[in-house]
Design a protein around this motif. Structure first.
Motif, PDB file in Angstrom:
ATOM      1  N   ASP A 304     -16.191  42.020 -11.242  1.00  0.00           N
ATOM      2  CA  ASP A 304     -16.235  42.653 -12.577  1.00  0.00           C
ATOM      3  C   ASP A 304     -14.843  43.140 -12.981  1.00  0.00           C
ATOM      4  O   ASP A 304     -14.423  42.969 -14.136  1.00  0.00           O
ATOM      5  CB  ASP A 304     -17.202  43.839 -12.565  1.00  0.00           C
ATOM      6  N   GLU A 305     -14.154  43.750 -12.022  1.00  0.00           N
ATOM      7  CA  GLU A 305     -12.820  44.283 -12.306  1.00  0.00           C
ATOM      8  C   GLU A 305     -11.852  43.149 -12.617  1.00  0.00           C
ATOM      9  O   GLU A 305     -11.031  43.245 -13.529  1.00  0.00           O
ATOM     10  CB  GLU A 305     -12.336  45.097 -11.094  1.00  0.00           C
ATOM     11  N   PHE A 307     -12.610  40.227 -13.890  1.00  0.00           N
ATOM     12  CA  PHE A 307     -12.961  39.680 -15.214  1.00  0.00           C
ATOM     13  C   PHE A 307     -12.410  40.575 -16.320  1.00  0.00           C
ATOM     14  O   PHE A 307     -11.892  40.080 -17.327  1.00  0.00           O
ATOM     15  CB  PHE A 307     -14.475  39.546 -15.337  1.00  0.00           C
ATOM     16  N   ALA A 308     -12.528  41.889 -16.118  1.00  0.00           N
ATOM     17  CA  ALA A 308     -12.029  42.837 -17.123  1.00  0.00           C
ATOM     18  C   ALA A 308     -10.518  42.730 -17.280  1.00  0.00           C
ATOM     19  O   ALA A 308      -9.975  42.997 -18.362  1.00  0.00           O
ATOM     20  CB  ALA A 308     -12.419  44.257 -16.739  1.00  0.00           C
ATOM     21  N   LYS A 309      -9.834  42.320 -16.196  1.00  0.00           N
ATOM     22  CA  LYS A 309      -8.367  42.205 -16.234  1.00  0.00           C
ATOM     23  C   LYS A 309      -7.935  40.779 -16.554  1.00  0.00           C
ATOM     24  O   LYS A 309      -6.812  40.381 -16.291  1.00  0.00           O
ATOM     25  CB  LYS A 309      -7.775  42.664 -14.905  1.00  0.00           C
ATOM     26  N   ASN A 310      -8.872  39.992 -17.091  1.00  0.00           N
ATOM     27  CA  ASN A 310      -8.597  38.642 -17.609  1.00  0.00           C
ATOM     28  C   ASN A 310      -8.402  37.580 -16.533  1.00  0.00           C
ATOM     29  O   ASN A 310      -7.960  36.482 -16.833  1.00  0.00           O
ATOM     30  CB  ASN A 310      -7.383  38.657 -18.543  1.00  0.00           C
ATOM     31  N   ASP A 311      -8.738  37.912 -15.289  1.00  0.00           N
ATOM     32  CA  ASP A 311      -8.719  36.881 -14.252  1.00  0.00           C
ATOM     33  C   ASP A 311     -10.128  36.291 -14.180  1.00  0.00           C
ATOM     34  O   ASP A 311     -10.847  36.397 -13.175  1.00  0.00           O
ATOM     35  CB  ASP A 311      -8.307  37.495 -12.909  1.00  0.00           C
ATOM     36  N   LYS A 312     -10.513  35.633 -15.274  1.00  0.00           N
ATOM     37  CA  LYS A 312     -11.906  35.250 -15.482  1.00  0.00           C
ATOM     38  C   LYS A 312     -12.379  34.175 -14.518  1.00  0.00           C
ATOM     39  O   LYS A 312     -13.493  34.252 -13.982  1.00  0.00           O
ATOM     40  CB  LYS A 312     -12.100  34.786 -16.932  1.00  0.00           C
ATOM     41  N   GLN A 313     -11.563  33.168 -14.278  1.00  0.00           N
ATOM     42  CA  GLN A 313     -12.008  32.067 -13.421  1.00  0.00           C
ATOM     43  C   GLN A 313     -12.237  32.517 -11.983  1.00  0.00           C
ATOM     44  O   GLN A 313     -13.201  32.111 -11.335  1.00  0.00           O
ATOM     45  CB  GLN A 313     -10.981  30.929 -13.464  1.00  0.00           C
ATOM     46  N   SER A 342     -20.689  36.621 -18.276  1.00  0.00           N
ATOM     47  CA  SER A 342     -19.302  36.151 -18.227  1.00  0.00           C
ATOM     48  C   SER A 342     -19.154  34.803 -18.929  1.00  0.00           C
ATOM     49  O   SER A 342     -18.169  34.571 -19.632  1.00  0.00           O
ATOM     50  CB  SER A 342     -18.815  36.067 -16.780  1.00  0.00           C
ATOM     51  N   ASN A 345     -19.137  35.295 -22.587  1.00  0.00           N
ATOM     52  CA  ASN A 345     -17.860  35.844 -23.045  1.00  0.00           C
ATOM     53  C   ASN A 345     -16.767  34.791 -23.154  1.00  0.00           C
ATOM     54  O   ASN A 345     -15.824  34.949 -23.940  1.00  0.00           O
ATOM     55  CB  ASN A 345     -17.402  36.962 -22.104  1.00  0.00           C
ATOM     56  N   ILE A 346     -16.878  33.717 -22.361  1.00  0.00           N
ATOM     57  CA  ILE A 346     -15.858  32.665 -22.465  1.00  0.00           C
ATOM     58  C   ILE A 346     -16.363  31.475 -23.271  1.00  0.00           C
ATOM     59  O   ILE A 346     -15.747  30.418 -23.291  1.00  0.00           O
ATOM     60  CB  ILE A 346     -15.383  32.207 -21.066  1.00  0.00           C
TER      61      ILE A 346
END
Length: 795
Positions: A304-305, A307-313, A342, A345-346
């Motif tokens: 979750d953290e 993803f929140a910091k834009n390291d989505k993959q 997620s 969101n993408i």
């Protein structure tokens, strides 16, 4: 003491009848128990024999299809007999025996009788022994009082500590606090948990429940900080959670709850933003407690953290790892839900749907653990077009939620109806809205629900045209929004389907006022109705009507089977430009015959538009195509070409093609205007022979068709030419013929004057005087009558 020597020496299963033997030892003496059991009551009886021996017969109201052989055992023989529709089992003991009915379950019944009073039971036992292992007792007759067990019907073990030792309540008062803390945590009384944990740890610092009590405190503070639950979130910080967590690990390093505490620390350091500490404690979980559900949860929170910091993959990869590795169904469901949100969101909506379907198919009840979050998830799904899945979640929530249990149930019920409507599940949507109206008659969303029900009408499978039209009219009057617009369009569609085209056109103003989303559909409806009426008018040769439809509704109607009639209508109604466009389209045809046909029509309409230069430019193509298709050029094309040459003052060419026209169509009344042009041209050129030639033709045609279009102009031109050529006799003959026709007074006086003048030329003075008198007596006093009066004075 009893020792079990052997079990299940024999088992015979007959049509649900079970017979088996258990053998054992008691006080070092062997014995056996033969069990006879059936699904219904069995009648077993004792048959006394000599020397205190006994046999036993058990009767069954059923038959056996396959014969069973006799069973010979060490202590007993068992034989099977069949008689008519009954079946018997004969038990012949080789040792001492006793038949006992079993109709009580000791751990269920409080009162146990010494002997059963029921002679029919489903379960019988036969005790087999050489010497009684249970001692001897006399069976005296008397009252069969029951033995009562008010307590301890089943084996009971009281509370024990972690070492398995019994807990003495009198000496362990901290247990009450511990039980209270458990209840407070379950109820969500976090403030009570903190107060009681502080109190019990102060009163009982060495309590055997210390690890659990400290863990409750740690969980409550962590959750309060995570969810901002006051006042705990004001009184404690992430530093306090870290301190308590580390203290717990030091004191209880071998406790099975270590992974749970490590999870709390991972979450704490994520909130505090301490990346190194997060990695440290997460690493311990992954390496030392790889398969723990708390490790999987920690990975999810860490993802979750990320993803929140834009390291989505990377975050999605971790979610997937947990989903496909964890054995705990709830954690797998949590991972699938996180993958759902997620992916939404993408922008990967289909993938999001697939992950959520895994939860709905395998563990849908997990969504009930946090109904508020599940509702928010459903809203997110609906916002991204996944109405069917959102509606499925709403079903689950509504089915498992009381009216007052969820603060947002009223809104959920309304949303559920909306989602089903958007998913085209019309009947389910209707049911939801009706349920809302039943539960919330004066609800916040009652107006919205009523409007939604009206919107659903457009999708209901009603086939009665009268009912539909009536309801559409109601909606049109009731609303002034998109519902009205939909009703207008729906009504127009229905009228069009019913072939009521004129009624559709009468709705044009309403259709034009419909909202933008319906405008193209509305225009199409109007166009369709007008087009049908246009073709009907064209078929009936009602040209004015047909053209009116084209112009009023801006129809684009160019079909091969109607173009010729449409062209004629355009000509009849003087819509020459439209006719010209039609011919230009025809010229694009690759078929030479069609091209030739439309070329001649193009020449014709160019003549109407006085675009004579275009006609002259097309002359070569006209004659070439005529030869190619081996078809003659129409008279109308010749006439147009002649007019074009006249307009360009190319008189020789005009005369050339007029001669061809005259040869092919010599007595055609449509040639008169061209002949008249030649007569005028010849008059101007003083070419009297040419004038006389075409004047004679004109008079002949007019006489033939009994018309007087160019009378007396042509006859007078003819007279002038004859006079110039001194052909007085012929001139007098033409004048006499003209005088007999119905003429205007001015023309009549002119003809009489001409007759008088020609008579003088022929030396017929008396006749001339007579014509002068008639001329002077004409009522209209014009130039010619005045000349006649003046001429009379000379006689």
């Amino acid at each position: 003491m009893k020792y079990l020597a052997s079990i299940l020496l024999i088992t015979v299963q007959l049509f649900a009848v079970n017979i088996y033997v258990n053998s054992a030892k008691e006080n070092k003496l062997p014995y056996a128990i033969l069990h006879i059991m059936d699904t219904g009551p069995v009648n077993c009886q004792t048959i006394p024999l000599a020397l205190d021996k006994k046999d036993y017969i058990c009767q069954f109201k059923k038959i056996v299809k396959t014969p069973i052989k006799e069973k010979k055992l060490r202590l007993v023989n068992i034989d099977f007999l069949e008689k008519k529709k009954e079946f018997f089992i004969k038990i012949s003991p080789k040792v001492n025996s006793r038949l006992i009915p079993v109709n009580q379950v000791l751990y269920k019944d409080k009162e146990v009788y010494r002997e059963s009073t029921n002679k029919k039971t489903k379960h019988w036992i036969i005790l087999l022994y050489e010497k009684s292992p249970f001692g001897t007792s006399t069976n005296n007759d008397g009252i069969n009082f029951p033995i009562t067990y008010d307590k301890y019907m089943k084996p009971y073990i009281g509370p024990v500590d972690l070492n398995g030792a019994p807990i003495a309540y009198a000496k362990s008062k901290d247990i009450n606090y511990y039980l209270d803390i458990q209840k407070e945590y379950k109820k969500g009384d976090f403030e009570g948990v903190v107060q009681d944990t502080n109190r019990v740890l102060k009163l009982y610092p060495n309590s055997i429940f210390k690890s659990d009590i400290m863990l409750y405190k740690l969980k409550v503070i962590g959750e309060s900080l995570e969810q901002n639950i006051q006042p705990i979130s004001n009184n404690y910080t992430n530093v306090d959670v870290a301190r308590l967590g580390k203290q717990w690990i030091r004191e209880f390093s071998s406790n099975e709850n270590i992974p749970q505490v490590l999870l709390i620390l991972v979450k704490d350091y994520i909130r505090a933003g301490s990346k190194s500490d997060v990695n440290y404690f997460l690493d311990i979980l992954v390496t030392e407690h790889k398969d723990s559900p708390y490790t999987k949860k920690a990975i999810l929170y860490y993802a979750d953290e990320l993803f929140a910091k834009n390291d989505k993959q990377k975050a999605i990869k971790l979610y997937q790892d947990v989903l496909y590795s964890v054995k705990n169904l709830d954690i797998a469901s949590l991972a699938a839900i996180k993958l759902t949100t997620s992916n939404i969101n993408i922008g990967k909506i289909q993938e999001a749907k697939n992950y959520l379907l895994k939860v709905l198919n395998a563990n849908k009840l997990y969504l009930l653990k946090d109904k508020t979050s599940s509702y928010k998830l459903a809203q997110k799904l609906a916002a991204n077009g996944l109405y069917g899945v959102a509606a499925t979640i709403s079903d689950l929530l509504l089915k498992n939620t009381n009216k007052d249990e969820l603060d947002t149930k009223e809104e959920l019920l309304k949303d559920s109806g909306n989602w089903y409507a958007k998913a085209d599940e019309i009947n389910k949507a209707y049911d939801r809205y009706k349920t809302y109206k039943k539960l919330y008659k004066d609800g916040v969303y009652i107006d919205e629900v009523n409007r939604a029900i009206d919107r659903l009408f457009f999708k209901l499978k009603e086939t009665n045209t009268t009912k539909l039209i009536r309801y559409y009219n109601i909606l049109i009057k009731k609303y002034n929004n998109d519902i009205k617009d939909k009703a207008v369009i729906a009504k127009a569609k229905l009228l069009l389907k019913e072939k009521k085209y004129q009624k559709v056109l009468s709705m044009k103003k309403m259709i034009d006022e419909a909202v933008d989303q319906n405008s193209s559909v509305g225009k199409q409806l109007i166009n369709s109705a007008a087009t049908v009426l246009f073709y009907e008018s064209l078929k009936k040769k009602q040209c004015k009507k047909a053209v009116d439809f084209v112009e009023k509704y801006k129809l684009d109607i160019y079909k091969a089977d109607n173009e010729e009639m449409l062209y004629k209508c355009f000509l009849v109604t003087a819509r020459y430009k439209k006719a010209q466009l039609l011919t230009i389209r025809g010229l694009e045809n690759k078929n030479f015959k069609q091209k030739f046909k439309w070329l001649q029509k193009n020449i014709q309409v160019n003549s109407k538009l006085k675009e004579f230069d275009k006609i002259i430019n097309l002359k070569k193509d006209l004659f070439t195509l005529s030869k190619v298709v081996k078809k003659p050029i129409m008279a109308s094309s010749y006439r147009s070409l002649i007019r074009a040459y006249f307009s360009q003052k190319e008189y020789n060419n005009a005369l050339k093609y007029l001669a061809q026209l005259d040869k092919k169509w010599p007595n055609d009344v449509k040639n008169l205007d061209l002949y008249y042009k030649i007569v005028n041209y010849a008059n101007n050129q003083r070419d009297d022979l040419l004038l006389i030639n075409y004047a004679k033709k004109m008079i002949k045609i007019q006489n033939r068709y009994k018309i007087s279009t160019y009378t007396p102009k042509i006859e007078l031109r003819y007279l002038d030419a004859l006079k110039r050529l001194t052909k007085y006799k012929t001139a007098k003959k033409i004048a006499l013929q003209l005088s007999k026709k119905k003429l205007k007074n001015q023309d009549k006086s002119r003809v009489l004057y001409e007759l008088a003048e020609i008579s003088i030329k022929l030396k017929q003075v008396k006749v001339a005087k007579k014509y002068f008198k008639k001329c002077a007596s004409v009522k209209t006093k014009d130039m010619w009558s005045k000349l006649c009066s003046d001429s009379l004075k000379l006689f």
